[in-house]
Structure formats: structure tokens, C-alpha cells
Design a protein around this motif. Structure first.
Motif, PDB file in Angstrom:
ATOM      1  N   ARG A  92       0.829  -1.212   0.000  1.00  0.00           N
ATOM      2  CA  ARG A  92       0.000   0.000   0.000  1.00  0.00           C
ATOM      3  C   ARG A  92       0.856   1.251   0.000  1.00  0.00           C
ATOM      4  NH1 ARG A  92      -4.168  -2.462   4.548  1.00  0.00           N
ATOM      5  NH2 ARG A  92      -5.405  -3.742   3.095  1.00  0.00           N
ATOM      6  N   GLN A  99       0.399   5.876  -9.179  1.00  0.00           N
ATOM      7  CA  GLN A  99      -0.924   6.259  -9.658  1.00  0.00           C
ATOM      8  C   GLN A  99      -1.460   5.188 -10.594  1.00  0.00           C
ATOM      9  OE1 GLN A  99      -0.673   9.934 -11.856  1.00  0.00           O
ATOM     10  NE2 GLN A  99       1.210   9.336 -12.908  1.00  0.00           N
ATOM     11  N   GLU A 100      -2.764   5.044 -10.589  1.00  0.00           N
ATOM     12  CA  GLU A 100      -3.472   4.110 -11.459  1.00  0.00           C
ATOM     13  C   GLU A 100      -2.945   2.681 -11.310  1.00  0.00           C
ATOM     14  OE1 GLU A 100      -3.364   5.677 -15.415  1.00  0.00           O
ATOM     15  OE2 GLU A 100      -4.596   7.420 -14.900  1.00  0.00           O
ATOM     16  N   ARG A 139      -0.403  10.033  -1.359  1.00  0.00           N
ATOM     17  CA  ARG A 139      -1.683   9.623  -0.799  1.00  0.00           C
ATOM     18  C   ARG A 139      -1.458   8.859   0.502  1.00  0.00           C
ATOM     19  NH1 ARG A 139      -4.442   6.137  -5.214  1.00  0.00           N
ATOM     20  NH2 ARG A 139      -2.282   5.521  -5.651  1.00  0.00           N
ATOM     21  N   ASP A 145      -8.853   4.383  -1.244  1.00  0.00           N
ATOM     22  CA  ASP A 145      -8.527   4.332  -2.666  1.00  0.00           C
ATOM     23  C   ASP A 145      -7.309   3.460  -2.925  1.00  0.00           C
ATOM     24  OD1 ASP A 145      -6.967   6.229  -1.313  1.00  0.00           O
ATOM     25  OD2 ASP A 145      -6.590   7.376  -3.145  1.00  0.00           O
ATOM     26  N   ALA A 148      -8.235  -0.167  -2.470  1.00  0.00           N
ATOM     27  CA  ALA A 148      -9.013  -0.614  -3.628  1.00  0.00           C
ATOM     28  C   ALA A 148      -8.116  -0.877  -4.834  1.00  0.00           C
ATOM     29  CB  ALA A 148     -10.082   0.425  -3.975  1.00  0.00           C
ATOM     30  N   GLU A 149      -7.075  -0.065  -5.001  1.00  0.00           N
ATOM     31  CA  GLU A 149      -6.145  -0.271  -6.111  1.00  0.00           C
ATOM     32  C   GLU A 149      -5.439  -1.610  -5.995  1.00  0.00           C
ATOM     33  OE1 GLU A 149      -3.271   2.771  -6.812  1.00  0.00           O
ATOM     34  OE2 GLU A 149      -4.761   4.201  -7.544  1.00  0.00           O
TER      35      GLU A 149
END
Length: 212
Positions: A92, A99-100, A139, A145, A148-149
Motif C-alpha cells: 500500500r 498512480q493508477e 496519498r 482508494d 481498492a487499487e
């Protein structure tokens, strides 16, 4: 230019070895490489497998083999103070810096070396906090988020047929493991074996018997 996706988890010594060897293994080739963290335990659960460290004799062999591979390839490696460990915090953290669902090579290298160099406890909270201070994620690693990624990465990898790490995906083909790097290179160089039917025939081999 070929597009390669590397599916990996920092918990895997083979993923670390492959990561360190990649620049040399693919030297001179034209490619784009994406680093996509996944949860190895999620792959194991989906496929109903035990990890190498969950089978006692295999665990011993794994640690012996990866140290030999590191020695023979000139890659620095010291086993962490305890293994396996919970890699969620590190996965994490890496994703929070990217990103993405992707991370860059510097971030991946920093986390891999946190685990596989120095022989310290990879899951130690103070060490992980120090690593976070160094990487300065944009982040919150504990944010919904980011969580979830990681789940999305793992689910997508499973959907593509990924069962272990590291796995290198290119043109819909999967190359699994540190020892697959020479095979991956031959594919990228256009070796005719890959268009001769053997790749597809291997997947079509009938099953003779299954365990009940």
C-alpha cells in the motif's frame, strides 16, 4: 516497442531477484515496462495453493536457492529477520506513491531493498515509517482508494491467469519467475519457437488423472 507488465509482491525473493536482474536481462531491447504490485496471498487463495514458505521442506529449499541465485548473479541479498511477513503495509505504501495501480522503478527498488537487504525486520513499524518518510507518498497508504487499487490489481492479475510472482505479461503471454527472464528475452527478440505452435500445444495437453 513491446509493453511488459510486471506483476509482483515484495514478499517474494524471486520477484526481488528478477527486479534487480531486469535491466541486464533485457539490455539492448526496446520495451516499456509497468510495475504493478499485487497481493501474492490473494493469488494463492484464488488458485487453492500454499506458498513456498508454507511447506516446511520447500521453505528451507527456497531460502537456500534464492541465496545461491543471488550469489551466482552478483545480486546483494540478505534474508529478512522473519519470513514470510505481512506485506500489505509495503504494498500500500508503494501504491500510495504511484498512480493508477502502477509504481515507478525507484519506488519499487526502495521497497524491495527495504525487505531484501540488511537482514532487518521488513514488517517493523518504525522501519516502515522511516521508509514512508523517505518516499513521501502523495496519498495515504491506509486510504480506501489505495486499498481498492491493490485489490483491483490482484483481481485483474487473476483474470489474466497470473498465479505467481513475479509474472511478466506481454502480448497476452505470461512468463513466470526469475528463471523465465531468458525466455522472456527470447520472445522479445522474436525467436521463431513462439510462433511454431508449441506455446499453444502446451496449454491443450489433456489431463490424464486428477487427485480426488
Amino acid at each position: 516497442m513491446k509493453h511488459i507488465t510486471c506483476h509482483f509482491d515484495f514478499i517474494s525473493p524471486y520477484a526481488y531477484l528478477a527486479f534487480e536482474q531486469l535491466p541486464e536481462a533485457l539490455k539492448g531491447l526496446s520495451y516499456r515496462l509497468d510495475y504493478r504490485p499485487v497481493l501474492f496471498a490473494g493469488l494463492l487463495k484464488h488458485h487453492g495453493q500454499l506458498g513456498p514458505a508454507e511447506i516446511a521442506p520447500k521453505r528451507d529449499w527456497t531460502y537456500r536457492q534464492v541465496q545461491w541465485l543471488a550469489h551466482s548473479h552478483g545480486i546483494p541479498l540478505e534474508l529478512p529477520a522473519a519470513h514470510p511477513f505481512n506485506p500489505l503495509g509495503l504494498l500500500r505504501l508503494a501504491l500510495a506513491c504511484g498512480q493508477e495501480g502502477l509504481v515507478n522503478r525507484y519506488i519499487a527498488q526502495s521497497v524491495f531493498r527495504h525487505v531484501w537487504r540488511g537482514g532487518a525486520d521488513a514488517a517493523d513499524a518504525q522501519r516502515q515509517e522511516a521508509l514512508r518518510a523517505t518516499l513521501q507518498p502523495q496519498r495515504d497508504p491506509a486510504g480506501a482508494d489505495v486499498k481498492a487499487e491493490l485489490k483491483a490489481n490482484t483481481d485483474a492479475a487473476i483474470a489474466r491467469g497470473v498465479f505467481g510472482v513475479p509474472s511478466f505479461e506481454v502480448d497476452g503471454r505470461l512468463f513466470w519467475g526469475f528463471d523465465a527472464l531468458p525466455v522472456l528475452r527470447q520472445y522479445l527478440e522474436g525467436n521463431a519457437w513462439f510462433t511454431g505452435g508449441a506455446w499453444e500445444q502446451a496449454a491443450a495437453l489433456p489431463t490424464g488423472k486428477t487427485r480426488s
